[in-house]
Design an enzyme around this catalytic site. Structure first.
Site, PDB file in Angstrom:
ATOM      1  N   ASP A  93      35.868  88.006  42.582  1.00  0.00           N
ATOM      2  CA  ASP A  93      36.132  89.324  42.040  1.00  0.00           C
ATOM      3  C   ASP A  93      34.801  89.969  41.678  1.00  0.00           C
ATOM      4  O   ASP A  93      33.762  89.298  41.665  1.00  0.00           O
ATOM      5  CB  ASP A  93      37.042  89.191  40.803  1.00  0.00           C
ATOM      6  N   SER A  94      34.802  91.253  41.373  1.00  0.00           N
ATOM      7  CA  SER A  94      33.537  91.969  41.132  1.00  0.00           C
ATOM      8  C   SER A  94      33.007  91.748  39.725  1.00  0.00           C
ATOM      9  O   SER A  94      31.839  92.002  39.456  1.00  0.00           O
ATOM     10  CB  SER A  94      33.745  93.471  41.361  1.00  0.00           C
ATOM     11  N   GLY A  95      33.866  91.240  38.825  1.00  0.00           N
ATOM     12  CA  GLY A  95      33.409  90.925  37.474  1.00  0.00           C
ATOM     13  C   GLY A  95      33.746  91.987  36.453  1.00  0.00           C
ATOM     14  O   GLY A  95      33.817  91.705  35.255  1.00  0.00           O
ATOM     15  N   GLY A  96      34.002  93.215  36.884  1.00  0.00           N
ATOM     16  CA  GLY A  96      34.262  94.302  35.944  1.00  0.00           C
ATOM     17  C   GLY A  96      35.508  94.082  35.111  1.00  0.00           C
ATOM     18  O   GLY A  96      35.527  94.302  33.906  1.00  0.00           O
ATOM     19  N   PHE A  97      36.551  93.585  35.749  1.00  0.00           N
ATOM     20  CA  PHE A  97      37.814  93.351  35.032  1.00  0.00           C
ATOM     21  C   PHE A  97      37.612  92.355  33.909  1.00  0.00           C
ATOM     22  O   PHE A  97      38.078  92.527  32.785  1.00  0.00           O
ATOM     23  CB  PHE A  97      38.871  92.812  35.999  1.00  0.00           C
ATOM     24  N   ASP A 147      35.120  98.017  40.186  1.00  0.00           N
ATOM     25  CA  ASP A 147      36.124  99.023  39.841  1.00  0.00           C
ATOM     26  C   ASP A 147      36.318  99.045  38.329  1.00  0.00           C
ATOM     27  O   ASP A 147      35.814  98.183  37.617  1.00  0.00           O
ATOM     28  CB  ASP A 147      37.458  98.695  40.529  1.00  0.00           C
ATOM     29  N   GLN A 191      43.431 101.908  42.407  1.00  0.00           N
ATOM     30  CA  GLN A 191      43.794 102.048  41.012  1.00  0.00           C
ATOM     31  C   GLN A 191      44.832 103.170  40.888  1.00  0.00           C
ATOM     32  O   GLN A 191      45.546 103.460  41.857  1.00  0.00           O
ATOM     33  CB  GLN A 191      42.541 102.349  40.165  1.00  0.00           C
ATOM     34  N   GLY A 218      44.824  97.214  38.879  1.00  0.00           N
ATOM     35  CA  GLY A 218      45.415  98.006  37.805  1.00  0.00           C
ATOM     36  C   GLY A 218      46.853  97.662  37.504  1.00  0.00           C
ATOM     37  O   GLY A 218      47.576  98.409  36.853  1.00  0.00           O
ATOM     38  N   ASP A 268      46.443  86.127  43.462  1.00  0.00           N
ATOM     39  CA  ASP A 268      45.731  85.148  42.630  1.00  0.00           C
ATOM     40  C   ASP A 268      46.295  85.231  41.211  1.00  0.00           C
ATOM     41  O   ASP A 268      46.730  86.310  40.783  1.00  0.00           O
ATOM     42  CB  ASP A 268      44.221  85.450  42.604  1.00  0.00           C
TER      43      ASP A 268
HETATM   44  C1  LIG Z   1      46.218  89.036  35.333  1.00  0.00           C
HETATM   45  N1  LIG Z   1      46.375  90.411  35.713  1.00  0.00           N
HETATM   46  C2  LIG Z   1      45.387  91.034  36.402  1.00  0.00           C
HETATM   47  N2  LIG Z   1      44.253  90.451  36.843  1.00  0.00           N
HETATM   48  C3  LIG Z   1      43.524  91.433  37.431  1.00  0.00           C
HETATM   49  C4  LIG Z   1      42.254  91.374  38.017  1.00  0.00           C
HETATM   50  C5  LIG Z   1      41.520  90.046  38.090  1.00  0.00           C
HETATM   51  C6  LIG Z   1      42.078  89.214  39.230  1.00  0.00           C
HETATM   52  N3  LIG Z   1      41.769  87.781  39.038  1.00  0.00           N
HETATM   53  C7  LIG Z   1      40.363  87.440  39.098  1.00  0.00           C
HETATM   54  C8  LIG Z   1      40.104  86.002  38.670  1.00  0.00           C
HETATM   55  C9  LIG Z   1      40.489  85.776  37.206  1.00  0.00           C
HETATM   56  C10 LIG Z   1      40.164  84.357  36.742  1.00  0.00           C
HETATM   57  C11 LIG Z   1      38.748  83.930  37.067  1.00  0.00           C
HETATM   58  C12 LIG Z   1      38.350  84.201  38.496  1.00  0.00           C
HETATM   59  C13 LIG Z   1      38.654  85.640  38.919  1.00  0.00           C
HETATM   60  C14 LIG Z   1      41.696  92.591  38.506  1.00  0.00           C
HETATM   61  N4  LIG Z   1      40.422  92.584  39.056  1.00  0.00           N
HETATM   62  C15 LIG Z   1      39.856  93.736  39.443  1.00  0.00           C
HETATM   63  N5  LIG Z   1      38.616  93.765  39.947  1.00  0.00           N
HETATM   64  N6  LIG Z   1      40.520  94.940  39.350  1.00  0.00           N
HETATM   65  C16 LIG Z   1      41.793  95.034  38.865  1.00  0.00           C
HETATM   66  O1  LIG Z   1      42.360  96.131  38.802  1.00  0.00           O
HETATM   67  C17 LIG Z   1      42.420  93.810  38.404  1.00  0.00           C
HETATM   68  C18 LIG Z   1      43.717  93.830  37.859  1.00  0.00           C
HETATM   69  C19 LIG Z   1      44.261  92.633  37.364  1.00  0.00           C
HETATM   70  N7  LIG Z   1      45.425  92.365  36.723  1.00  0.00           N
END
Ligand SMILES: CNc1nc2c(CCNCC3CCCCC3)c3nc(N)[nH]c(=O)c3cc2[nH]1
Length: 374
Positions: A93-97, A147, A191, A218, A268
């Site tokens: 993932d990009s890390g922002g979340f 994002d 999003q 999102g 995931d």
């Molecule tokens: C749990 N719900 C949720 N997760 C989202 C995630 C994270 C997805 N999982 C990444 C892993 C988490 C554990 C460690 C390794 C990476 C989201 N990620 C991003 N970039 N954008 C979302 O809108 C975005 C939206 C999400 N909604």
């Protein structure tokens, strides 16, 4: 400018699809559930078990790894596959979340997300360019754009602002990704919160920019399942049918069934390992909480027909004992049992879609959950 397509659609059954995504480290069979490795390792599960359970691809953890041990260090050590020993495909993932959900004192600007490291308090700036650089240094096969995800419920203005920022960051992420070697992929992330017209605008904007695959972000951020499914129905028809769709952070087995039925290919979620650590098993009969006293004298395994040895051989009484006494082995066994259940579920879904019997499978599985655990 359209990017090469590494996805082969093998069969469809209604809106459900099954396919193969070719990455530099191997082929991913879809629909696929991607187990989450945290700071470079699956909590309490050996890669051997993850592979034996049938997982084709796992998630690396950009946020944790860039803070410790650092992306440059992992690159110098040969990249994530060499560093962790997982030889197959990896998505990051990009890390922002995670910055928004894990770090203190974080701030979002046009340029970047800035925050303080939860490890040593150092001030970190994560721009789209740095996020892509980090994911390239980690060597992941599939990178995600930077994002901004807004938790729900939220004001329309905030959802629209974050959606427009994410589209500008999508452009910058794609430009930063141009130096990646052939075969490596970058996915855009749609999003728009729970607002149909913002969801449509986000999806159209991403398709105009052009990505190897498209994520729906999102969601799974506090909204009811009905809202999540409605937003998938808004977005999926706008995305190119010949490229993969990834629903981020989802979900329960029921979420997976319903999202596959609406055209999602990739998932995931931390649930299999997180619930496992809390003593909860996913089974054909629904969720079973091994902390419950009703299991204390039960010599039966969780599921004597399970293809997974630990689910077929360990007695409920033993699992109950391990969980109640806080033995690490309890968390390890339930985590691998849950990962194996999710992988078995996806295997059964792929077979059913390729044979045109997905609707029957969905009803059969839901009947099993409804019967409950006896
Ligand atoms: C749990 N719900 C949720 N997760 C989202 C995630 C994270 C997805 N999982 C990444 C892993 C988490 C554990 C460690 C390794 C990476 C989201 N990620 C991003 N970039 N954008 C979302 O809108 C975005 C939206 C999400 N909604």
């Amino acid at each position: 400018m359209s990017l090469p397509n590494h996805f082969d659609l093998v069969a469809t059954d209604g809106a459900a699809r099954t396919g193969r995504l070719t990455t530099p480290h191997g082929v991913v069979r879809t629909p696929v559930f991607m187990p989450v490795g945290t700071a470079g390792a699956m909590k309490g599960v050996h890669w051997r078990e993850v592979r034996d359970a049938g997982a084709d691809i796992v998630l690396g953890n950009t946020y944790h790894l860039m803070l410790r041990p650092g992306a440059e260090r992992i690159a110098a050590l040969g990249g994530l596959q060499v560093f962790t020993g997982w030889q197959g495909p990896m998505l990051t993932d990009s890390g922002g979340f995670q910055v928004m959900s894990l770090s203190e004192l974080r701030k979002v600007s046009e340029a970047a997300v800035t925050f303080r490291s939860h490890i040593d308090g150092a001030k970190i700036e994560l721009s789209p360019e740095r996020s892509i650089e980090v994911q390239r240094l980690l060597g992941s096969d599939i990178a995600m754009q930077m994002d901004e995800c807004v938790r729900l419920p939220a004001e329309r203005d905030d959802i629209e602002r974050a959606m427009q920022l994410s589209l500008r960051w999508a452009e910058r992420s794609k430009r930063a990704f141009e130096t990646a070697p052939p075969g490596y992929m970058l996915f855009g992330i749609a999003q728009g919160g729970d607002i149909p017209e913002l969801r449509q605008a986000s999806a159209r904007g991403l398709v105009d920019i052009g990505f190897h695959g498209y994520a729906i972000g999102g969601l799974a951020v506090g909204e009811p399942q009905s809202v999540m499914l409605a937003m998938i129905e808004e977005v999926a028809p706008i995305l190119p049918p010949d490229r993969p769709r990834y629903l981020m952070g989802v979900g329960t087995p029921d979420d997976l069934l319903e999202a596959v039925a609406r055209g999602i290919d990739m998932f995931d979620c931390v649930m299999p390992t997180r619930n496992g650590r809390h003593g909860v098993a996913f089974t054909r009969f629904g969720q079973v909480n091994l902390r419950n006293a009703r299991h204390a004298d039960d010599p039966r395994p969780l599921d004597e027909e399970s293809p997974w040895p630990s689910a077929r051989n360990c007695s409920r009484a033993y699992l109950h004992h391990l969980v109640k006494s806080g033995e690490t082995l309890g968390a390890m066994l339930l985590s691998e049992i849950n990962i194996a259940y999710y992988q078995q579920l996806m295997h059964d879904i792929r077979s059913a879609v390729s044979e045109g019997r997905f609707a029957d499978l969905r009803e059969h599985i839901r009947a099993g959950w409804a019967k409950g655990d006896i």
